[in-house]
Design an enzyme around this catalytic site. Structure first.
Site: not given
Ligand code: 13P
Length: 250
Positions: A13, A15, A97, A99, A167, A173, A212
């Site tokens: 992803n 983003k 997601h 976010e 997640e 992150g 992560s």
């Molecule tokens: P990270 O791998 O950067 O922690 O992000 C995970 C994520 O949100 C994938 O959708």
């Protein structure tokens, strides 16, 4: 390790990252996955979907979007529909997601409508769930996951049209990950709740872990029972890192 009836999926992803120059990473990933023991997907920003899909056409690399609107078309400035994503040559869409839930107020009900939209367009839905840090501290993790499954997974989900991504919000992150026991327990719980919702097909439905994931921890996470792959953020932006995770899933 994943049940043999569930072929692992490692999905990246991106983003809100990536300009046209980043298509070089798609080219490198495409070249690096020949013979991989898992399915591989990249979800770039909307501006790159068409070109990424054209680049990946005919290869094993799947291209997907990071979100879609529930409607097929209409007066929804700035949104894109699942049909538009399919028209760009994509095969899957991430929905729900954290976010999107946090930044755009997306509820379980909205996520459920988006799952229906993804299927209306003939695509695979990668539906994200996960608890926040305060929910985990409050001992609410399992209840939160159960509610997200119940309210956001449509009953007509099948192992062919749905992948669930667990997640934990606090692991995204941050470099933090749950313990292996906690990941295994969450995935077993998700599969059991999914079985209550959609029946025996839950046993064949893939559940990815995200948060992560990097080359150094991928093999141990991906070897856990009920973990059928990974949804990768930061470590999917560079082909070398992402291919290290793909290699760990085999
Ligand atoms: P990270 O791998 O950067 O922690 O992000 C995970 C994520 O949100 C994938 O959708």
């Amino acid at each position: 390790m994943a049940n043999p009836s569930r072929r692992p999926l490692v999905a990246g992803n991106w983003k809100m990252n990536g300009l046209r120059a980043s298509l070089a990473e798609v080219v490198a990933i495409k070249a690096g996955i020949a013979g991989a023991g898992c399915d591989v997907a990249i979800c770039p920003p909307a501006t790159l979907l068409r070109e990424a899909a054209a680049e990946a056409a005919g290869s094993g690399l799947l291209i997907g979007a990071q979100d879609c609107h529930a409607a097929a078309s209409g007066a929804n400035t700035g949104d894109i529909s699942a049909e538009m994503v399919a028209d760009a040559g994509c095969r899957l869409i991430i929905i729900g997601h954290s976010e999107r839930r946090a930044d755009h107020g997306e509820t379980n009900e909205i996520v459920r409508q988006k799952a229906e939209a993804v299927w209306r367009a003939g695509l695979l839905a990668v539906l994200c769930i996960g608890e926040t840090e305060s929910q985990r501290r409050g001992g609410e993790t399992m209840a939160v996951l159960a509610r997200q499954i119940l309210e956001s997974v449509p009953e007509k989900a099948t192992s062919a049209n749905l992948v669930v991504a667990y997640e934990p919000v606090w692991a995204i992150g941050t470099g933090l990950t749950p313990s292996e026991d906690d990941i295994a327990a969450a995935h077993a719980h998700i599969r059991a709740r999914l079985a209550e919702r959609i029946g025996t097909v839950a046993a064949a439905t893939s559940i990815l872990y995200g948060g992560s994931v990097k080359p150094s921890n991928a093999a141990s996470i991906l070897s856990l029972a009920d973990v059928d792959g990974a949804l990768v953020g930061g470590a999917s932006l560079k082909a070398a890192d992402f291919l290290g995770i793909v290699a760990a899933s085999s």
